[in-house]
Design a protein around this motif. Structure first.
Motif, mmCIF file in Angstrom:
data_model
loop_
_atom_site.group_PDB
_atom_site.id
_atom_site.type_symbol
_atom_site.label_atom_id
_atom_site.label_comp_id
_atom_site.label_asym_id
_atom_site.label_seq_id
_atom_site.Cartn_x
_atom_site.Cartn_y
_atom_site.Cartn_z
ATOM 1 N N LEU A 180 0.886 -1.213 -0.074
ATOM 2 C CA LEU A 180 0.032 0.062 0.147
ATOM 3 C C LEU A 180 0.830 1.273 0.160
ATOM 4 N N ARG A 181 1.862 1.302 0.983
ATOM 5 C CA ARG A 181 2.867 2.538 1.003
ATOM 6 C C ARG A 181 3.315 2.703 -0.580
ATOM 7 N N GLU A 182 3.795 1.487 -1.195
ATOM 8 C CA GLU A 182 4.520 1.620 -2.606
ATOM 9 C C GLU A 182 3.595 2.201 -3.629
ATOM 10 N N GLY A 183 2.133 2.131 -3.434
ATOM 11 C CA GLY A 183 1.122 2.731 -4.192
ATOM 12 C C GLY A 183 0.858 4.026 -3.746
ATOM 13 N N GLY A 184 1.364 4.753 -2.692
ATOM 14 C CA GLY A 184 1.124 6.059 -2.309
ATOM 15 C C GLY A 184 0.328 6.208 -1.218
ATOM 16 N N ALA A 185 -0.284 5.037 -0.643
ATOM 17 C CA ALA A 185 -1.185 5.047 0.474
ATOM 18 C C ALA A 185 -0.516 5.262 1.684
ATOM 19 N N ASP A 186 -1.096 6.043 2.622
ATOM 20 C CA ASP A 186 -0.468 5.814 4.129
ATOM 21 C C ASP A 186 -2.000 5.572 4.999
ATOM 22 N N PRO A 187 -2.000 4.374 4.999
ATOM 23 C CA PRO A 187 -3.266 3.711 5.581
ATOM 24 C C PRO A 187 -3.111 3.696 7.188
ATOM 25 N N ALA A 188 -4.291 4.130 7.948
ATOM 26 C CA ALA A 188 -4.442 3.712 9.258
ATOM 27 C C ALA A 188 -4.259 2.019 9.724
ATOM 28 N N VAL A 189 -3.534 1.895 10.554
ATOM 29 C CA VAL A 189 -3.163 0.247 10.871
ATOM 30 C C VAL A 189 -3.857 -0.074 12.176
ATOM 31 N N TYR A 190 -4.787 -0.972 12.193
ATOM 32 C CA TYR A 190 -5.477 -1.459 13.193
ATOM 33 C C TYR A 190 -4.802 -2.902 13.785
ATOM 34 N N SER A 191 -4.163 -2.922 14.787
ATOM 35 C CA SER A 191 -3.809 -4.154 15.108
ATOM 36 C C SER A 191 -3.483 -4.386 16.742
ATOM 37 N N PRO A 192 -4.306 -5.322 17.149
ATOM 38 C CA PRO A 192 -4.184 -5.292 18.796
ATOM 39 C C PRO A 192 -2.974 -5.885 19.262
ATOM 40 N N GLU A 193 -2.594 -6.672 18.462
ATOM 41 C CA GLU A 193 -0.934 -7.233 18.938
ATOM 42 C C GLU A 193 -0.065 -7.453 17.782
ATOM 43 N N PRO A 194 0.428 -6.147 17.529
ATOM 44 C CA PRO A 194 1.264 -6.147 16.046
ATOM 45 C C PRO A 194 2.696 -6.452 16.642
ATOM 46 N N ASP A 195 3.487 -7.212 15.579
ATOM 47 C CA ASP A 195 4.773 -7.647 15.952
ATOM 48 C C ASP A 195 5.611 -6.443 15.768
ATOM 49 N N GLY A 196 6.968 -6.374 16.135
ATOM 50 C CA GLY A 196 7.593 -5.264 15.979
ATOM 51 C C GLY A 196 7.739 -4.747 14.471
ATOM 52 N N GLU A 197 7.927 -5.667 13.518
ATOM 53 C CA GLU A 197 8.055 -5.071 12.289
ATOM 54 C C GLU A 197 6.914 -4.348 11.876
#
Length: 185
Positions: free
Chosen positions: A29-46
């Protein structure tokens, strides 16, 4: 299927998920120019690092979907993914649940980017492996030099349009340039 190219400057995009699929989709998504909101209850470090200040450590709620046009969902388990797909639809948000075709309103194609030239392959979610293999073939057929080729033909188009040339004339001159340069067999 109806293929579309979405302008992320005009359509707000969000991602809800975790794991390697979420990292990969966010990078795409970033490569396509988007800057999305990211919802993740338990995101890993990456994922947390890639999402930065766009990370929300929860799943999206109804109010979070206001103004969102597309929602990507992955890595949350069947119950959470189905619930998010239903919530998105109630809020008129198009949803893609990674690798769960019955929950998808749209499918993301395999993409080859060469500057502003974007080539895509889609199997409508039926065979991501085939789409990937075809994308690899397109990468070989259209190397990085195509970014400059597009800039050159676009410059011709812009110059001729500014001079008042008709679109049919611009198209003819563009075809002649492409043939003269031997860009296509």
């Amino acid at each position: 299927m109806i293929p579309l190219a979405i302008d992320p400057a005009r359509v707000s995009i969000a991602l809800a998920g975790q794991g390697p699929l979420a990292v990969r989709r966010l990078a795409q998504l970033r490569e396509g120019g988007a800057d999305p909101a990211v919802y993740s209850p338990e995101p890993d470090g990456e994922l947390a690092a890639l999402a930065g200040d766009r990370l929300f450590r929860a799943l999206p709620q109804a109010g979070d979907l206001d103004g969102i046009g597309l929602l990507y969902v992955m890595g949350l388990g069947p119950e959470a993914e189905q619930a998010l797909a239903e919530l998105a639809r109630r809020h008129r948000v198009l949803v893609n649940v990674e690798d769960v075709v019955p929950l998808c309103d749209f499918h993301s194609p395999s993409v080859v980017r060469r500057g502003d030239l974007v080539l895509t392959v889609s199997t409508g979610g039926r065979s991501p492996t085939l789409a990937s293999l075809l994308r690899q073939r397109l990468e070989a057929l259209f190397p990085e030099v195509w970014a400059e080729r597009l800039r050159a033909v676009a410059a011709l188009r812009d110059r001729r349009r500014a001079e008042g040339a008709a679109m049919s004339e611009v198209a003819r001159e563009s075809r002649e340039m492409i043939a003269r340069e031997g860009w296509l067999p």
